[in-house]
Design an enzyme around this catalytic site. Structure first.
Site, mmCIF file in Angstrom:
data_model
loop_
_atom_site.group_PDB
_atom_site.id
_atom_site.type_symbol
_atom_site.label_atom_id
_atom_site.label_comp_id
_atom_site.label_asym_id
_atom_site.label_seq_id
_atom_site.Cartn_x
_atom_site.Cartn_y
_atom_site.Cartn_z
ATOM 1 N N PHE A 138 -7.525 6.179 -6.222
ATOM 2 C CA PHE A 138 -7.683 5.427 -4.975
ATOM 3 C C PHE A 138 -7.179 6.304 -3.847
ATOM 4 O O PHE A 138 -5.995 6.601 -3.758
ATOM 5 C CB PHE A 138 -6.931 4.088 -4.976
ATOM 6 C CG PHE A 138 -7.317 3.268 -3.767
ATOM 7 C CD1 PHE A 138 -8.304 2.305 -3.862
ATOM 8 C CD2 PHE A 138 -6.746 3.518 -2.528
ATOM 9 C CE1 PHE A 138 -8.710 1.588 -2.729
ATOM 10 C CE2 PHE A 138 -7.156 2.815 -1.388
ATOM 11 C CZ PHE A 138 -8.125 1.844 -1.498
ATOM 12 N N ASP A 223 -2.162 13.568 -3.163
ATOM 13 C CA ASP A 223 -2.176 12.399 -2.282
ATOM 14 C C ASP A 223 -0.916 11.585 -2.566
ATOM 15 O O ASP A 223 -0.829 10.887 -3.577
ATOM 16 C CB ASP A 223 -3.450 11.579 -2.522
ATOM 17 C CG ASP A 223 -3.526 10.361 -1.606
ATOM 18 O OD1 ASP A 223 -2.550 10.106 -0.870
ATOM 19 O OD2 ASP A 223 -4.559 9.659 -1.642
ATOM 20 N N LYS A 252 1.295 5.335 4.897
ATOM 21 C CA LYS A 252 2.082 4.123 4.606
ATOM 22 C C LYS A 252 3.498 4.153 5.187
ATOM 23 O O LYS A 252 3.678 3.850 6.356
ATOM 24 C CB LYS A 252 2.087 3.864 3.097
ATOM 25 C CG LYS A 252 0.673 3.561 2.536
ATOM 26 C CD LYS A 252 0.756 2.906 1.180
ATOM 27 C CE LYS A 252 -0.576 2.899 0.446
ATOM 28 N NZ LYS A 252 -1.517 1.893 0.960
HETATM 29 N N1 PMP Z 1 -4.224 7.187 -0.782
HETATM 30 C C1 PMP Z 1 -3.504 6.438 -1.622
HETATM 31 C C2 PMP Z 1 -2.866 7.080 -2.810
HETATM 32 C C3 PMP Z 1 -3.360 5.063 -1.396
HETATM 33 O O1 PMP Z 1 -2.660 4.321 -2.246
HETATM 34 C C4 PMP Z 1 -3.974 4.495 -0.257
HETATM 35 C C5 PMP Z 1 -3.852 3.020 0.069
HETATM 36 N N2 PMP Z 1 -3.634 2.162 -0.968
HETATM 37 C C6 PMP Z 1 -4.716 5.317 0.598
HETATM 38 C C7 PMP Z 1 -4.816 6.667 0.308
HETATM 39 C C8 PMP Z 1 -5.419 4.779 1.797
HETATM 40 O O2 PMP Z 1 -4.525 4.430 2.804
HETATM 41 P P1 PMP Z 1 -5.004 3.518 4.032
HETATM 42 O O3 PMP Z 1 -5.212 2.140 3.493
HETATM 43 O O4 PMP Z 1 -3.853 3.592 5.012
HETATM 44 O O5 PMP Z 1 -6.236 4.135 4.548
#
Ligand code: PMP
Length: 397
Positions: A138, A223, A252
């Site tokens: 994700f 990530d 986040k």
């Molecule tokens: N990368 C990871 C590992 C995530 O967990 C998330 C959100 N759950 C995102 C990217 C995307 O972040 P955003 O919702 O702020 O776009």
């Protein structure tokens, strides 16, 4: 789900609760009923609701300057980049910081930088570049990112998809090595898969990914939007295994639960390919974001939140393992103050458990199927954590 007469688009299926206030690990609804927040905004609220230092930084900056756009410099932009680079430089070559807003934008930025670096530095012909990613990933919701999602709900219906991605099973170092070749500009992985249910790869996996990238001259992009910034008991999850990525994506918790703040941090040679006009964002690196981000970095620099996540995490995993031993959970995976728990098939879905916990004034959310993620604020007291876990035990019984 859209309710008849609602003007709100139905792209979420929230639990039936409407919140009006929050403080620390607790939130309240309009009837002033208190609920324990064990989701913490998917780790955006690592420091809890309304952390005094973060609120103070935001309040002070609101009265000074909130937005300049990147057409002009402002007095917190370089300090933010310096501080983030300083915090992370023991963990990776944190030469440059590129501020964005959401996690997905940070990942998009990393993908773009890797492709441009691939063409200009590695010499991979345009249109041939590949990025190797893992199944179950994700990384966000944009068109390019969902192009390499393996979640049909996230992907179906949104084609045509962006080409150039190879998907391999997560945690399988041999499959990864097989997929990387001379066209590979990057391997993009979550060091621990969050949305997939806190999936921890086998020991040696990230080190093997690092080695295969080095062998083929590809970048390792981790990530850490969800795993980073204290959650795992370390500043970054990659620290747990001593693997140094070329680029890391953050989001986040970088915004302190106050506003969206994300960034890509990494090697000068890579982020340096993004020259004026090639990439940007109206809001990325805005003064308010930098003020809050700086305050977040100050909190992390003390190390106390990472320590809390480690200590409380040991307690959390012990209690969850006991629930597994008792047969109340089918499985539990945890690292720091972050856990994925699997509800036994005969005890209903993750959604059903989330609803039973809501009745008991504990907020969690299923990730999918039978799996629920626990990600309490790192500021939670052990007593409150135990209160929540007692209710989890009750809800499972
Ligand atoms: N990368 C990871 C590992 C995530 O967990 C998330 C959100 N759950 C995102 C990217 C995307 O972040 P955003 O919702 O702020 O776009």
């Amino acid at each position: 789900m859209t309710t008849a007469g609602s003007h709100l688009a139905g792209n979420y299926h929230p639990l039936p609760i409407r919140l009006v206030a929050g403080s620390g690990a607790w939130v309240r609804d309009a009837e002033d009923t208190a609920y324990l927040d064990l989701l913490a905004g998917y780790s955006a609220l690592n420091f809890g609701h309304g952390h005094p230092a973060l609120l103070a930084a935001a309040h002070a900056q609101l009265d000074r300057l909130t937005l300049t756009s990147r057409a002009f410099d402002h007095d917190l932009l370089e300090p933010f980049a310096d501080a983030l680079s300083g915090l992370l430089s023991p963990l990776l070559p944190a030469d440059l910081v590129l501020p964005m807003n959401t996690g997905a934008e940070a990942v998009e930025t990393a993908v773009k930088a890797a492709r441009k670096w691939g063409q200009e530095v590695k010499g991979v012909p345009a249109e041939q570049a590949t990025i190797v990613v893992a199944a179950g990933n994700f990384h966000g919701r944009t068109t390019t990112i969902i192009s390499f999602s393996t979640d049909e709900d996230a992907r179906a219906g949104f084609g045509p998809y962006t080409p150039g991605f190879r998907v391999v099973p997560y945690g399988d170092a041999a499959a990864l090595a097989e997929a990387v070749d001379a066209t590979t500009v990057a391997v993009l992985l979550e060091p621990i898969q969050g949305e997939a249910g806190v999936i921890i790869p086998p020991a040696g996996y990230l080190a093997a990914a690092r080695a295969v990238c080095d062998e083929h001259g590809a970048l390792l992009i981790l990530d850490e939007v969800q795993s980073g910034l204290g959650r795992t008991g370390t500043t970054l999850a990659c620290e747990l295994v001593g693997v140094r990525p070329d680029l890391v994506t953050l989001g986040k918790a970088l915004g302190g639960g106050i506003l969206p703040v994300s960034a890509v941090v990494g090697r000068r040679e890579v982020l340096g390919v993004l020259t004026p006009g090639t990439h940007g964002s109206t809001f990325g690196g805005n003064p308010l974001a930098c003020a809050v981000g700086l305050a977040v970095i100050d909190l992390l620099a003390t190390g106390q939140y990472q320590d809390r996540a480690r200590t409380l995490g040991t307690h959390l995993s012990g209690r969850l393992d006991a629930l597994v031993a008792e047969g109340l959970l089918a499985g539990s995976r945890s690292v720091g103050l972050w856990a994925g728990i699997d509800v036994p098939a005969d005890r209903g879905t993750g959604r059903a458990l989330s609803e039973r916990l809501l009745e008991r004034r504990v907020l969690v959310k299923d990730t999918h199927g039978h799996t629920v993620r626990l990600a309490p604020p790192l500021t939670i007291s052990q007593d409150d954590l135990d209160w929540g876990l007692d209710r989890l035990t009750d809800a499972l019984r």
